[in-house]
Design a protein around this motif. Structure first.
Motif, PDB file in Angstrom:
ATOM      1  N   GLU A  78      -4.603  -6.081  -1.665  1.00  0.00           N
ATOM      2  CA  GLU A  78      -4.602  -4.670  -1.267  1.00  0.00           C
ATOM      3  C   GLU A  78      -5.740  -3.982  -2.014  1.00  0.00           C
ATOM      4  O   GLU A  78      -6.174  -4.462  -3.068  1.00  0.00           O
ATOM      5  CB  GLU A  78      -3.279  -4.020  -1.701  1.00  0.00           C
ATOM      6  CG  GLU A  78      -2.066  -4.538  -0.964  1.00  0.00           C
ATOM      7  CD  GLU A  78      -2.130  -4.268   0.538  1.00  0.00           C
ATOM      8  OE1 GLU A  78      -2.470  -3.136   0.921  1.00  0.00           O
ATOM      9  OE2 GLU A  78      -1.855  -5.188   1.319  1.00  0.00           O
ATOM     10  N   GLU A  89      -3.572  -6.637  -8.139  1.00  0.00           N
ATOM     11  CA  GLU A  89      -3.508  -6.839  -6.682  1.00  0.00           C
ATOM     12  C   GLU A  89      -3.671  -8.312  -6.317  1.00  0.00           C
ATOM     13  O   GLU A  89      -3.028  -8.801  -5.391  1.00  0.00           O
ATOM     14  CB  GLU A  89      -4.565  -5.991  -5.961  1.00  0.00           C
ATOM     15  CG  GLU A  89      -4.378  -4.491  -6.105  1.00  0.00           C
ATOM     16  CD  GLU A  89      -2.973  -4.004  -5.730  1.00  0.00           C
ATOM     17  OE1 GLU A  89      -2.286  -4.689  -4.944  1.00  0.00           O
ATOM     18  OE2 GLU A  89      -2.571  -2.941  -6.244  1.00  0.00           O
ATOM     19  N   ARG A  93       1.242  -6.540   5.381  1.00  0.00           N
ATOM     20  CA  ARG A  93      -0.117  -6.596   5.916  1.00  0.00           C
ATOM     21  C   ARG A  93      -0.385  -7.912   6.658  1.00  0.00           C
ATOM     22  O   ARG A  93      -1.016  -7.936   7.697  1.00  0.00           O
ATOM     23  CB  ARG A  93      -1.133  -6.435   4.781  1.00  0.00           C
ATOM     24  CG  ARG A  93      -2.570  -6.397   5.274  1.00  0.00           C
ATOM     25  CD  ARG A  93      -3.574  -6.437   4.144  1.00  0.00           C
ATOM     26  NE  ARG A  93      -3.688  -5.196   3.410  1.00  0.00           N
ATOM     27  CZ  ARG A  93      -4.605  -4.242   3.667  1.00  0.00           C
ATOM     28  NH1 ARG A  93      -5.454  -4.395   4.652  1.00  0.00           N
ATOM     29  NH2 ARG A  93      -4.638  -3.148   2.940  1.00  0.00           N
TER      30      ARG A  93
END
Ligand code: BG6
Length: 491
Positions: free
Chosen positions: A255, A268, A332
């Motif tokens: 991300e 991340e 995602r």
């Protein structure tokens, strides 16, 4: 940014890594004028050498492997005066006292405090001993910072990595440990972040709604080379997948970090590994393919099978190729397959990431004349560096015939880009850990790899074979064909 004065102690200074990568990297940094006036390189090796002989070896290495040339003798003397050498057995305390003596003498003479970096270009089995002795000898007690630079393999599974980490942490904090994964030093791998987060064109599409699949290839043409001893025990899974391939996956999947700060970026990346679907031993066969090279033809020359390479067991079951289908189970990336593959003695040396976008609905431009191709973003890491975006356009002079076109950017066509080791050593000197591997990444990567390894070790049937000079075994192609995909372009 100009670094503060530092001393860099290189353990394994007469070895291959120092010769091929570290000395040339130092020279390139020197030529780029980003090293401070005061720095000291202390080479430590087992063989007895004079400082002059060591400096000559540094010169040979620079002449053979550096991207810059030595312009004059004056320039060379200016560079090489920073190099010292001491011969020492790593287990012997006396050697550490000598290293300390050399550094302190320079500090006194120059009236500066040197920060201290220790580069362990030696067998990982010695990492724990050296770091313990660095502490016991007081060498690691710098007035400035102290940093440890190490490289894979960090253990051979999660448990051994954890044990090694524990021992190193007796001397160095996490913020002082620079674990090199040289893929993170590559220009185009660092560029992935910018391409993703600095372009409004990509970020909105960078998810399961618009991306059909991602492919990551790191193929090599070389065989096992002179590393039989290490490689036959490691295999491609530990040698390439546990580190380089998963690192590329993290760069593609992470991300956006809250800020461009090391900790935010590491956080991340770590989350990606946490979301990576773990396969149980009974699922490995479905998602992973492993194979070993047979003999074959490369550039018109016959090359031997892996099992006939010097130093390799005639019955070796070690894989030299791995392909896998991975999933990152977060919102995602829900159900987007990530195909990865790596192997030795393959048809070409390529490091590439292919992002394939979803097909357009086929009601407008789809008929027998038009084979509408998907949009593809190709990120080339090696040998070309750059990006290519494949689009569809009207074929000139026709009504509505479609032709694929490519928009292209080349990263290293105008100017040679820095070598991975160059930028990583520089980052270690200035204290930027962003492109180094955090312990949590190492740990999670092993936890993902370990069940696969365990299964393979028990299941000889899982080993496939491929001819040298090809794109791997049939099964690696079937892995994608099952989903209606194929390795891109044709291979
Ligand atoms: C190393 C592996 O980490 O990476 C080698 O140990 C491999 O087996 C090498 O050859 C590949 O690196 P590069 O930069 O040439 O793709």
């Amino acid at each position: 940014r100009m670094a503060d004065p530092f001393s860099l102690v290189i353990f394994g200074a007469t070895g291959d890594l120092a010769k091929r990568k570290l000395f040339p990297a130092m020279f390139n940094l020197f030529k780029s004028r980003i090293l401070p006036d005061h720095f000291l390189i202390v080479g430590v090796g087992r063989s007895i050498r004079t400082v002059d002989a060591f400096r000559q070896a540094v010169r040979n290495s620079v002449e053979n492997y550096s991207r810059f040339q030595i312009d004059s003798e004056a320039e060379w003397s200016e560079f090489v005066r920073h190099f010292q050498y001491t011969s020492s057995d790593i287990h012997d305390d006396q050697g550490y006292r000598e290293m300390k003596g050399i550094i302190e003498e320079h500090e006194k003479q120059l009236e500066v405090t040197f920060n201290r970096l220790f580069y362990l270009a030696i067998a990982p089995g010695l990492f724990a001993t050296v770091s313990q002795k660095l502490k016991a000898s007081g060498l690691a007690a710098a007035n400035g910072y102290k940093r440890l630079i190490i490289e894979k393999p960090i253990g051979h599974d999660y448990e051994s990595a954890r044990e090694l980490n524990k021992q190193i942490k007796r001397t160095f904090e996490e913020e002082e440990i620079y674990r090199i994964d040289h893929y993170l030093g590559k220009e185009m791998i660092q560029n992935i972040e910018v391409i993703r987060f600095a372009n409004s064109l990509f970020e909105p599409l960078w998810n399961h709604r618009y991306i059909e699949s991602v492919q990551i290839t790191a193929s090599e043409t070389v065989g096992v080379e002179e590393r039989a001893n290490y490689y036959d025990r490691a295999g491609a899974l530990r040698d390439m997948v546990q580190n380089h391939l998963l690192q590329m996956l993290m760069m593609v999947c992470m991300e956006p970090p809250s800020r461009l700060k090391t900790e935010a970026i590491h956080d991340e990346k770590i989350k990606v590994l946490r979301s990576l679907r773990r396969y149980g031993e009974d699922e490995v066969g479905k998602y992973f393919v492993r194979a070993q090279y047979r003999e074959g033809k490369m550039n018109g020359k016959r090359v031997p099978a892996y099992r006939d390479e010097p130093g390799i067991d005639k019955n070796s079951m070690t894989e030299t190729f791995v392909a896998a289908k991975l999933y990152v189970d977060n919102l995602r990336w829900a159900e987007v397959p990530f195909y990865i593959r790596t192997g030795k003695r393959m048809a070409e040396k390529v490091t590439k990431i292919i992002v394939q976008f979803k097909d357009m609905p086929k009601n407008l431009y789809f008929n027998r004349d038009n084979d509408l191709k998907p949009n593809i973003l190709e990120i080339s890491i090696h040998p070309e560096e750059g990006i290519k975006l494949f689009l569809n356009a009207k074929k000139p002079g026709t009504d509505n015939q479609i032709t694929p076109i490519a928009m292209e950017y080349c990263n290293n066509c105008e100017e040679e880009t820095p070598e991975a080791y160059e930028s990583l050593i520089y980052d270690a000197i200035i204290g930027d850990q962003t492109y180094f591997t955090h312990w949590a990444e190492v740990a999670l990567a092993w936890k993902f790899i370990d069940p696969v390894r365990r299964l393979w070790d028990q299941d000889p049937q899982s080993l496939q074979f491929y001819d040298s000079g090809t794109w791997g075994p049939k099964k690696a192609h079937e892995l994608l064909a099952q989903e209606g995909h194929g390795w891109w372009p044709q291979y």
